[in-house]
Motif scaffolding. Structure first.
Motif, PDB file in Angstrom:
ATOM      1  N   VAL A 151      -1.054  -6.555  -4.072  1.00  0.00           N
ATOM      2  CA  VAL A 151      -2.739  -5.454  -3.412  1.00  0.00           C
ATOM      3  C   VAL A 151      -3.946  -6.506  -2.369  1.00  0.00           C
ATOM      4  CG1 VAL A 151      -2.192  -4.015  -4.822  1.00  0.00           C
ATOM      5  CG2 VAL A 151      -3.933  -5.423  -5.910  1.00  0.00           C
ATOM      6  N   ASN A 152      -4.650  -6.810  -2.247  1.00  0.00           N
ATOM      7  CA  ASN A 152      -5.615  -6.733  -1.698  1.00  0.00           C
ATOM      8  C   ASN A 152      -6.888  -6.348  -1.133  1.00  0.00           C
ATOM      9  OD1 ASN A 152      -5.837  -6.519   1.468  1.00  0.00           O
ATOM     10  ND2 ASN A 152      -4.764  -8.165   2.058  1.00  0.00           N
ATOM     11  N   PRO A 153      -7.905  -6.708  -0.493  1.00  0.00           N
ATOM     12  CA  PRO A 153      -9.074  -6.491  -0.564  1.00  0.00           C
ATOM     13  C   PRO A 153      -9.289  -4.984   0.080  1.00  0.00           C
ATOM     14  CG  PRO A 153     -10.245  -8.779  -0.546  1.00  0.00           C
ATOM     15  CD  PRO A 153      -8.476  -8.281  -1.090  1.00  0.00           C
ATOM     16  N   ARG A 154      -8.645  -4.801   1.211  1.00  0.00           N
ATOM     17  CA  ARG A 154      -8.489  -3.548   1.926  1.00  0.00           C
ATOM     18  C   ARG A 154      -7.909  -3.040   1.481  1.00  0.00           C
ATOM     19  NH1 ARG A 154      -5.137  -7.707   4.510  1.00  0.00           N
ATOM     20  NH2 ARG A 154      -6.274  -8.298   6.513  1.00  0.00           N
ATOM     21  N   VAL A 155      -7.617  -3.005  -0.180  1.00  0.00           N
ATOM     22  CA  VAL A 155      -7.436  -1.333  -0.586  1.00  0.00           C
ATOM     23  C   VAL A 155      -8.457  -0.998  -1.131  1.00  0.00           C
ATOM     24  CG1 VAL A 155      -5.000  -2.192  -1.435  1.00  0.00           C
ATOM     25  CG2 VAL A 155      -6.905  -2.429  -3.354  1.00  0.00           C
ATOM     26  N   LEU A 156      -9.770  -1.482  -1.157  1.00  0.00           N
ATOM     27  CA  LEU A 156     -10.591  -0.460  -1.852  1.00  0.00           C
ATOM     28  C   LEU A 156     -11.370   0.342  -0.605  1.00  0.00           C
ATOM     29  CD1 LEU A 156     -12.351  -3.650  -2.989  1.00  0.00           C
ATOM     30  CD2 LEU A 156     -11.864  -2.745  -4.292  1.00  0.00           C
ATOM     31  N   ALA A 157     -10.980  -0.323   0.747  1.00  0.00           N
ATOM     32  CA  ALA A 157     -11.427   0.846   2.043  1.00  0.00           C
ATOM     33  C   ALA A 157     -10.390   2.470   1.147  1.00  0.00           C
ATOM     34  CB  ALA A 157     -10.703   0.580   3.175  1.00  0.00           C
ATOM     35  N   ARG A 181      -6.821   7.727  -3.944  1.00  0.00           N
ATOM     36  CA  ARG A 181      -5.813   7.399  -3.051  1.00  0.00           C
ATOM     37  C   ARG A 181      -5.907   5.882  -3.872  1.00  0.00           C
ATOM     38  NH1 ARG A 181      -6.283   6.260   2.413  1.00  0.00           N
ATOM     39  NH2 ARG A 181      -3.692   5.966   2.022  1.00  0.00           N
ATOM     40  N   LEU A 182      -6.301   5.751  -4.599  1.00  0.00           N
ATOM     41  CA  LEU A 182      -6.466   3.656  -4.645  1.00  0.00           C
ATOM     42  C   LEU A 182      -6.339   4.449  -7.043  1.00  0.00           C
ATOM     43  CD1 LEU A 182      -7.662   1.151  -4.918  1.00  0.00           C
ATOM     44  CD2 LEU A 182      -9.822   1.629  -5.915  1.00  0.00           C
ATOM     45  N   MET A 183      -6.303   5.350  -6.631  1.00  0.00           N
ATOM     46  CA  MET A 183      -5.763   4.787  -8.483  1.00  0.00           C
ATOM     47  C   MET A 183      -4.294   5.769  -8.659  1.00  0.00           C
ATOM     48  SD  MET A 183      -6.619   5.548 -11.491  1.00  0.00           S
ATOM     49  CE  MET A 183      -7.814   5.471 -11.885  1.00  0.00           C
ATOM     50  N   ARG A 184      -3.732   6.546  -7.226  1.00  0.00           N
ATOM     51  CA  ARG A 184      -2.698   6.310  -6.945  1.00  0.00           C
ATOM     52  C   ARG A 184      -1.658   5.687  -6.714  1.00  0.00           C
ATOM     53  NH1 ARG A 184      -3.708  11.487  -3.878  1.00  0.00           N
ATOM     54  NH2 ARG A 184      -2.989   9.828  -2.326  1.00  0.00           N
ATOM     55  N   SER A 223       0.690  -0.866   0.311  1.00  0.00           N
ATOM     56  CA  SER A 223       0.153  -0.239   0.051  1.00  0.00           C
ATOM     57  C   SER A 223       0.739   1.421   0.196  1.00  0.00           C
ATOM     58  CB  SER A 223      -0.730  -0.377   1.582  1.00  0.00           C
ATOM     59  OG  SER A 223      -0.217   0.039   2.263  1.00  0.00           O
ATOM     60  N   SER A 224       2.569   1.076   0.277  1.00  0.00           N
ATOM     61  CA  SER A 224       3.847   2.305  -0.156  1.00  0.00           C
ATOM     62  C   SER A 224       3.503   3.131  -1.381  1.00  0.00           C
ATOM     63  CB  SER A 224       4.489   1.797   0.448  1.00  0.00           C
ATOM     64  OG  SER A 224       3.717   1.297   1.869  1.00  0.00           O
ATOM     65  N   GLU A 225       2.424   3.617  -2.510  1.00  0.00           N
ATOM     66  CA  GLU A 225       2.863   4.026  -3.740  1.00  0.00           C
ATOM     67  C   GLU A 225       4.401   4.802  -3.178  1.00  0.00           C
ATOM     68  OE1 GLU A 225      -0.610   6.593  -2.430  1.00  0.00           O
ATOM     69  OE2 GLU A 225       0.169   4.756  -2.266  1.00  0.00           O
ATOM     70  N   SER A 226       4.391   5.101  -2.820  1.00  0.00           N
ATOM     71  CA  SER A 226       5.812   5.840  -2.676  1.00  0.00           C
ATOM     72  C   SER A 226       7.045   5.327  -2.339  1.00  0.00           C
ATOM     73  CB  SER A 226       5.695   7.584  -1.153  1.00  0.00           C
ATOM     74  OG  SER A 226       5.816   6.527   0.002  1.00  0.00           O
ATOM     75  N   TYR A 227       7.033   4.054  -2.144  1.00  0.00           N
ATOM     76  CA  TYR A 227       8.403   3.304  -2.266  1.00  0.00           C
ATOM     77  C   TYR A 227       8.134   1.886  -3.608  1.00  0.00           C
ATOM     78  CZ  TYR A 227      10.255   4.333   2.439  1.00  0.00           C
ATOM     79  OH  TYR A 227      10.674   5.338   3.516  1.00  0.00           O
ATOM     80  N   VAL A 228       6.968   2.298  -4.576  1.00  0.00           N
ATOM     81  CA  VAL A 228       7.457   1.329  -5.756  1.00  0.00           C
ATOM     82  C   VAL A 228       9.028   1.558  -6.419  1.00  0.00           C
ATOM     83  CG1 VAL A 228       6.326   1.490  -7.805  1.00  0.00           C
ATOM     84  CG2 VAL A 228       5.232   1.283  -5.755  1.00  0.00           C
ATOM     85  N   LYS A 229       9.387   2.866  -6.711  1.00  0.00           N
ATOM     86  CA  LYS A 229      10.619   2.610  -7.060  1.00  0.00           C
ATOM     87  C   LYS A 229      11.715   2.212  -7.061  1.00  0.00           C
ATOM     88  CE  LYS A 229      13.459   5.929  -9.951  1.00  0.00           C
ATOM     89  NZ  LYS A 229      14.878   6.045  -9.283  1.00  0.00           N
ATOM     90  N   PRO A 230      11.644   1.978  -5.818  1.00  0.00           N
ATOM     91  CA  PRO A 230      13.018   1.738  -5.050  1.00  0.00           C
ATOM     92  C   PRO A 230      12.978   0.570  -5.158  1.00  0.00           C
ATOM     93  CG  PRO A 230      12.215   3.078  -3.819  1.00  0.00           C
ATOM     94  CD  PRO A 230      11.385   3.373  -4.314  1.00  0.00           C
ATOM     95  N   PHE A 231      11.642   0.318  -4.613  1.00  0.00           N
ATOM     96  CA  PHE A 231      10.876  -1.667  -4.500  1.00  0.00           C
ATOM     97  C   PHE A 231      11.183  -2.839  -5.903  1.00  0.00           C
ATOM     98  CE2 PHE A 231       8.744  -1.485  -0.033  1.00  0.00           C
ATOM     99  CZ  PHE A 231       9.928  -1.835   0.557  1.00  0.00           C
ATOM    100  N   SER A 232      10.344  -1.384  -6.903  1.00  0.00           N
ATOM    101  CA  SER A 232      11.239  -1.999  -8.512  1.00  0.00           C
ATOM    102  C   SER A 232      12.391  -2.563  -8.795  1.00  0.00           C
ATOM    103  CB  SER A 232      10.672  -0.924  -8.893  1.00  0.00           C
ATOM    104  OG  SER A 232       9.255  -0.876  -8.850  1.00  0.00           O
TER     105      SER A 232
END
Length: 242
Positions: free
Chosen positions: A175-181, A186-189, A158-167
């Protein structure tokens, strides 16, 4: 094109990148589990390992690990046993392992995490990683200990700001159903930040939200909110899991 053909031929076939099949009730609220093409089954404690070894369903991929909540149970005997399991079973992997800043001290969890990553790396296996509130610590541990891993799955990401270094170190983002909250913005981001070839879907069953009604329902709701189709999402995640 290949994904679209696959979805047309197979409908609701999907991959679940993280669930706990050795725990009671994991399938009671999972009505379409019989349509899963791949199930990545994780453990939380060494006491789950014998049950996981008996999980012989053709669509099950077995993961053995000690969750950060139970890191005090990790010892030399656990390390030897995990190595033996991986040596005897070339299809076995390591998980659920990781760090959790909201449940105990990360400093106390770090040695168990590092040692399990070292074992996964030594055997060239997948690591299925739990990460709550400690992205920097997890990133540092992965850089130091996971170089030989076949893949790294970041569970319930759920930590989109860390996608680049983890990639950059080859991680997959599950991702799991908790993101629907999340709000639509924020979901699109989050979803737009994850590279298409790194996306996985999961349920974390039996730990699902009360409104969970199956993987198909989850992907349908997620797809409608981000402007795609459930078949496209499921077939993409299935390709990536394979």
């Amino acid at each position: 094109v290949r994904r679209r053909i696959w979805s047309l031929m197979n409908g609701t076939v999907f991959a679940d990148a993280h669930l706990h099949p050795t725990e009671a009730g994991f399938s009671e609220r999972y009505p379409d589990i019989d349509r899963a093409g791949i199930l990545f089954g994780c453990t939380a404690r060494t006491s789950d390992w014998d049950a996981m070894a008996k999980c012989v369903a053709p669509n099950a991929v077995r993961f053995y690990g000690v969750h950060p909540w139970y890191s005090e149970e990790w010892d030399c005997g656990s390390a030897e046993r995990l190595s033996r399991i991986l040596r005897d079973d070339p299809e076995a992997h390591v998980g659920e392992i990781g760090l959790d800043s909201k449940h105990g001290e990360v400093s106390g969890q770090r040695p168990a995490f590092a040692e399990q990553l070292d074992i996964a790396s030594e055997f060239g296996r997948i690591a299925n990683v739990h990460m709550v509130g400690c992205e920097k610590d997890v990133l540092e541990s992965l850089r130091a200990h996971a170089g030989g891993c076949r893949a790294i799955i970041l569970h319930s990401f759920s930590s989109e700001s860390y996608v680049k270094p983890f990639s950059e170190i080859g991680c997959m983002f599950s991702v799991n159903p908790r993101v629907l909250a999340r709000s639509d913005a924020r979901l699109m981001r989050l979803m737009s930040s994850i590279p298409e070839d790194r996306l996985l879907l999961e349920t974390d069953a039996p730990y699902v939200p009360k409104e969970f009604a199956g993987m198909r329902d989850f992907t349908d709701r997620l797809a409608r909110r981000i402007g795609t189709t459930d078949e496209e999402l499921m077939s993409l995640a299935l390709d990536n899991a394979r």
